[in-house]
Write a protein that holds these residues in place. Structure first.
Motif, PDB file in Angstrom:
ATOM      1  N   PRO A   1       0.818  -1.219   0.000  1.00 45.35           N
ATOM      2  CA  PRO A   1       0.000   0.000   0.000  1.00 45.35           C
ATOM      3  C   PRO A   1       0.854   1.272   0.000  1.00 45.35           C
TER       4      PRO A   1
ATOM      5  N   PRO B   1     -10.112  -5.433   8.802  1.00 48.08           N
ATOM      6  CA  PRO B   1     -10.210  -6.124   7.502  1.00 48.08           C
ATOM      7  C   PRO B   1     -11.651  -6.512   7.185  1.00 48.08           C
TER       8      PRO B   1
ATOM      9  N   VAL C   1      -2.610  -9.658  -5.018  1.00 46.80           N
ATOM     10  CA  VAL C   1      -3.509  -9.431  -3.886  1.00 46.80           C
ATOM     11  C   VAL C   1      -4.204 -10.737  -3.518  1.00 46.80           C
ATOM     12  N   ARG C   2      -4.773 -10.732  -2.337  1.00 51.59           N
ATOM     13  CA  ARG C   2      -5.488 -11.906  -1.821  1.00 51.59           C
ATOM     14  C   ARG C   2      -7.000 -11.687  -1.965  1.00 51.59           C
TER      15      ARG C   2
ATOM     16  N   SER D   1      -9.314  -8.433  -1.196  1.00 53.16           N
ATOM     17  CA  SER D   1      -8.536  -7.220  -1.448  1.00 53.16           C
ATOM     18  C   SER D   1      -8.462  -6.871  -2.928  1.00 53.16           C
TER      19      SER D   1
ATOM     20  N   THR E   1      -8.939  -5.127  -6.302  1.00 55.25           N
ATOM     21  CA  THR E   1      -9.072  -3.688  -6.504  1.00 55.25           C
ATOM     22  C   THR E   1      -8.462  -3.297  -7.846  1.00 55.25           C
TER      23      THR E   1
ATOM     24  N   TYR F   1     -11.868   2.230  -3.027  1.00 51.12           N
ATOM     25  CA  TYR F   1     -11.321   0.902  -3.282  1.00 51.12           C
ATOM     26  C   TYR F   1     -10.320   0.555  -2.182  1.00 51.12           C
ATOM     27  N   HIS F   2     -10.090  -0.736  -1.990  1.00 50.47           N
ATOM     28  CA  HIS F   2      -9.014  -1.161  -1.095  1.00 50.47           C
ATOM     29  C   HIS F   2      -7.676  -0.826  -1.760  1.00 50.47           C
TER      30      HIS F   2
ATOM     31  N   GLU G   1      -4.819  -3.982   0.163  1.00 46.31           N
ATOM     32  CA  GLU G   1      -5.124  -4.754   1.367  1.00 46.31           C
ATOM     33  C   GLU G   1      -6.496  -4.324   1.852  1.00 46.31           C
ATOM     34  N   ASN G   2      -7.213  -5.237   2.502  1.00 45.36           N
ATOM     35  CA  ASN G   2      -8.611  -4.980   2.847  1.00 45.36           C
ATOM     36  C   ASN G   2      -8.817  -4.386   4.234  1.00 45.36           C
ATOM     37  N   ASP G   3      -7.773  -3.772   4.793  1.00 46.48           N
ATOM     38  CA  ASP G   3      -7.916  -3.106   6.090  1.00 46.48           C
ATOM     39  C   ASP G   3      -7.915  -1.591   5.951  1.00 46.48           C
TER      40      ASP G   3
ATOM     41  N   THR H   1      -9.466   1.737   3.058  1.00 45.98           N
ATOM     42  CA  THR H   1     -10.215   2.153   1.870  1.00 45.98           C
ATOM     43  C   THR H   1      -9.601   3.453   1.385  1.00 45.98           C
TER      44      THR H   1
END
Length: 170
Positions: A8, A29, A99-100, A103, A105, A133-134, A137-139, A141
């Motif tokens: 990020p 997350p 990305v996982r 997440s 984006t 958007y992430h 990583e999804n923790d 925005t």
């Protein structure tokens, strides 16, 4: 993808180098749209989802749309003249976009140096400002203007297909 995917912080540095304004909000997350809705509070702008798809001929697609939009994969494939779609698996997602699951984006296009992914954007999504958007990583925005999203995608070497998903809605 490059050997090590962007972090990020590297993404933010890339946005800064491009002169793209962005604002990032931290949160626990989230893995689903429903979780994101619960956690975001009053975060302004268009909230989006990104689908990593593979067609029957193994072509890869990243479809980015407003989160509330239902997407019929059969109709979408027909509208894009693509063979039948299925979701790409987590290993392929990481190999290509770095990305996982949870997440996905459009910012992950920064990791697609080989240009393996065809990008499809929801036309109606681009009417919202900012777009959220992430940032890989999804923790978190990250909010960005629609024109800046397009500029970022172009800087990654991608030419998105902008599609009127209302025209193919069920």
């Amino acid at each position: 993808m490059s050997p090590v995917p962007f972090t990020p912080d590297q993404l933010f540095a890339r946005l800064d180098a491009l002169g793209i304004a962005h604002r990032t909000y931290s949160h626990p997350p989230v893995f689903t749209v429903a979780e994101a809705v619960r956690l975001r509070g009053q975060l302004p702008g268009g909230h989006c989802k990104s689908l990593f798809l593979r067609d029957k001929k193994s072509n890869l697609w990243l479809v980015v749309a407003l989160e509330e939009r239902p997407i019929d994969l059969k109709r979408l494939a027909a509208a894009l003249n693509a063979p039948r779609f299925s979701f790409g698996n987590p290993a392929l997602l990481y190999e290509v976009l770095g990305v996982r699951p949870g997440s996905v984006t459009p910012f992950a296009l920064v990791n697609d140096a080989a240009q393996r992914v065809t990008t499809v954007l929801d036309q109606a999504m681009l009417d919202h400002d900012p777009l959220n958007y992430h940032p890989l990583e999804n923790d978190r925005t990250t909010a960005i203007a629609p024109a800046d999203l397009l500029r970022f995608i172009a800087s990654c070497g991608h030419q998105p297909r902008i599609v009127d998903l209302d025209a193919i809605a069920p």
